[in-house]
Design an enzyme around this catalytic site. Structure first.
Site: not given
Ligand code: GLY
Length: 571
Positions: A380, A398, A400, A422
């Site tokens: 991120t 981010t 991801n 996620d």
């Molecule tokens: N994709 C990382 C987060 O949202 O924590």
């Protein structure tokens, strides 16, 4: 102020180091570590020098933090496609010069055709890589909606003025760092596999090369001319939806047209004389740091030497308990009822620590709220901005994974996220980071996936004191906590606090990880003797914190993490 001597230094290690620690003094913080960039008026700290400079240039031209947000975020999309993005999402927490606080959620959403078991085969097993690689892995992007919503509400310049230097940068190009070249090389075959042999990042790119992305410049030029709707309803939306579908994805033009960023009340809580302002769900960051700070406050962590066993045990045990709650209770607040007030109440947090003792480690199985755990990716990015009027913003954004889903929209010049990973695809089955997910975070059409991103602003004595955040997936939360404590409890300056080695625990797996080559074997043995399980191999670096501290003189000190190519600039 006296800097508290670390545990290792107490053990008498290297007289020369001790001498050098005490022989160099710093006017503002009296802290012996490295000092960051100092500025009188305004500062931007981000993962790339070009992005920090463009953000600052916008402020110097009369813009404010929200104008600089648009510029910095888009400049990161050009120069740091690893995580900077148009095809992802994020969160921003702000504090205006008058003390008003707020936050915006521009997290990605599951497309309307998404459903709970979409990543499972007919036997109910996870289909490998479907939620991590290629078009099916992407949520509906929120970044353009977020930066336009924030800028149109609070900014002073026009998007065209703000985006012009970014367009110029994408046309003129930027110099690829050796870190970037290494990562691009590692993933080159995957880019070709996902996008075909002619794809932009399929070519060989070396450190020191100047990389121009003219097609991204053209996309940004259309967005500058037509506004956020260009991305969600215009030509860009049409190209994006068609591209995703041609690659087997499910994002439609109407998913894009329906996307909205959401203003949310931040999580605000006290820690001693600090007021901490952080992101509310669908980020878990604010609630979880509120729990950790609430659990350690009565136990005076600052009485122990820095990185002593007691310092580490106290934080690890609070983290263990907070992450157990985090994993069970948190998800998208528009879909799940989250008992935020109960989870952050003082009495509750006190009761969670009743089983804590310095004598031995608590077992995570004795803490568990459910047989579940989670993780998000490490890739991120975060930037912190204070403008010349004293407004502050803290932004974490981010794709991801590194370069998201690896799907690069060649007609538009940006990567798409793999944020669908996620969500918990299947309760009890590990995601791409080897961890398992919870019911509250199951997939549903239009739902936002749980995040750990923790953009945070801290007030001291009613005044702006720190702007802080980091990438690092599930380690984001513990890195933000440690950075604040390093300054507040262990008297470090901003840069020193950012550079200090970090450790992490997240309930499950029941392991404490330490950054490589940074923690003494005597300390590790001490912790092991008390029953702590230590991650012995493959310890990664933890976070890349970019932060700003307001010094007692009112000047700003930047903390730019040397773990990356990060840079603080100010004037
Ligand atoms: N994709 C990382 C987060 O949202 O924590």
């Amino acid at each position: 102020m006296n800097h508290k001597i670390t545990y290792f230094k107490l053990l008498g290690l290297t007289a020369g180091l001790v001498f050098s620690l005490f022989s160099c003094t710093k006017k503002e913080t009296e802290s012996p570590g490295n000092q960051g960039e100092i500025a009188d008026k305004a500062m931007v700290v981000s993962a790339r020098e070009e992005a920090s400079k463009i953000g600052l240039e916008i402020i110097q031209r009369g813009g404010n933090a929200f104008d600089a947000m648009m510029a910095t975020e888009m400049a990161l999309a050009v120069t740091y496609p690893f995580a900077g993005n148009l095809g992802g999402g994020g969160f921003m927490v702000y504090r205006m010069a008058d003390g008003t606080v707020g936050s915006i959620d521009y997290r990605e959403k599951a497309p309307s055709a998404a459903y709970r078991d979409m990543y499972l085969d007919e036997n109910g097993e996870i289909i490998p890589e479907l939620s991590t690689k290629g078009a099916m892995a992407s949520g509906v992007p929120g970044t353009i909606a977020g930066i336009f919503e924030a800028q149109s509400k609070f900014g002073k310049l026009t998007p065209a003025e703000i985006l012009q230097p970014v367009i110029d940068l994408a046309e003129r190009g930027f110099v690829v760092s050796s870190r970037q070249a290494e990562r691009l090389l590692k993933l080159r075959e995957t880019f070709i596999e996902v996008n075909g042999p002619e794809t932009f990042f399929g070519k060989e790119i070396k450190g020191g090369d100047t990389l121009k992305i003219p097609v991204l410049a053209a996309t940004l030029r259309r967005i500058a001319a037509n506004g956020r709707d260009e991305f969600y309803k215009g030509e860009t939306a049409k190209i994006l939806a068609a591209h995703m579908q041609s690659k087997g994805g499910i994002i439609t033009e109407s998913d894009l047209a329906d996307y909205e960023a959401v203003w949310r009340d931040p999580i605000v809580f006290p820690y001693k004389d600090l007021k901490i302002i952080s992101m509310a769900p669908p980020s878990s960051g604010g609630v979880t740091i509120a729990q950790i700070f609430g659990m350690i406050e009565p136990l005076s962590i600052g009485q122990y030497p820095f990185h002593s066993p007691e310092h580490i045990q106290l934080l690890v045990e609070a983290e263990r308990r907070a992450y157990a709650d985090r994993n069970f209770f948190l998800g998208d607040p528009d879909f799940v009822d989250i008992p935020v007030a109960e989870l952050t109440a003082g009495e509750y947090l006190k009761s969670r620590m009743e089983s804590f003792t310095m004598e031995k480690a608590t077992k995570s199985e004795d803490i568990a709220a459910g047989e579940i755990a989670f993780a998000e990716s490490m890739e991120t990015t975060h930037y912190s901005i204070v403008d010349a009027e004293g407004n502050a913003i803290s932004v974490t954004t981010t794709l991801n994974g590194a370069y998201g889903s690896k799907l690069f929209v060649d007609e538009l010049g940006f990567f798409m996220n793999n944020e669908m990973d996620d969500f918990s695809s299947k309760a009890g089955v590990p995601n791409m980071f080897g961890l398992i997910g919870a019911e509250a975070n199951s997939i549903a059409a239009g739902k936002r996936m749980l995040s750990s991103m923790t953009p945070t602003i801290v007030e001291k004595d009613g005044k702006l004191w720190m702007v802080v955040g980091t990438p690092g997936g599930s380690t984001i939360i513990t890195s933000v906590v440690q950075t604040i404590l390093n300054v507040y409890e262990f008297n470090m300056g901003m840069q020193e606090a950012v550079e200090a080695p970090r450790f992490h625990h997240q309930w499950l797996p029941d392991l404490v990880s330490f950054e490589p080559n940074s923690f003494d074997s005597v300390l590790i043995s001490n912790l092991k003797s008390k029953g702590y399980q230590i991650m012995e191999n493959n310890n990664p670096i933890i976070g890349k914190v970019d932060a700003i501290l307001v010094l007692p003189s009112g000047k700003l000190e930047g903390g730019a993490d040397p773990r990356g190519d990060d840079k603080a600039v100010g004037y």
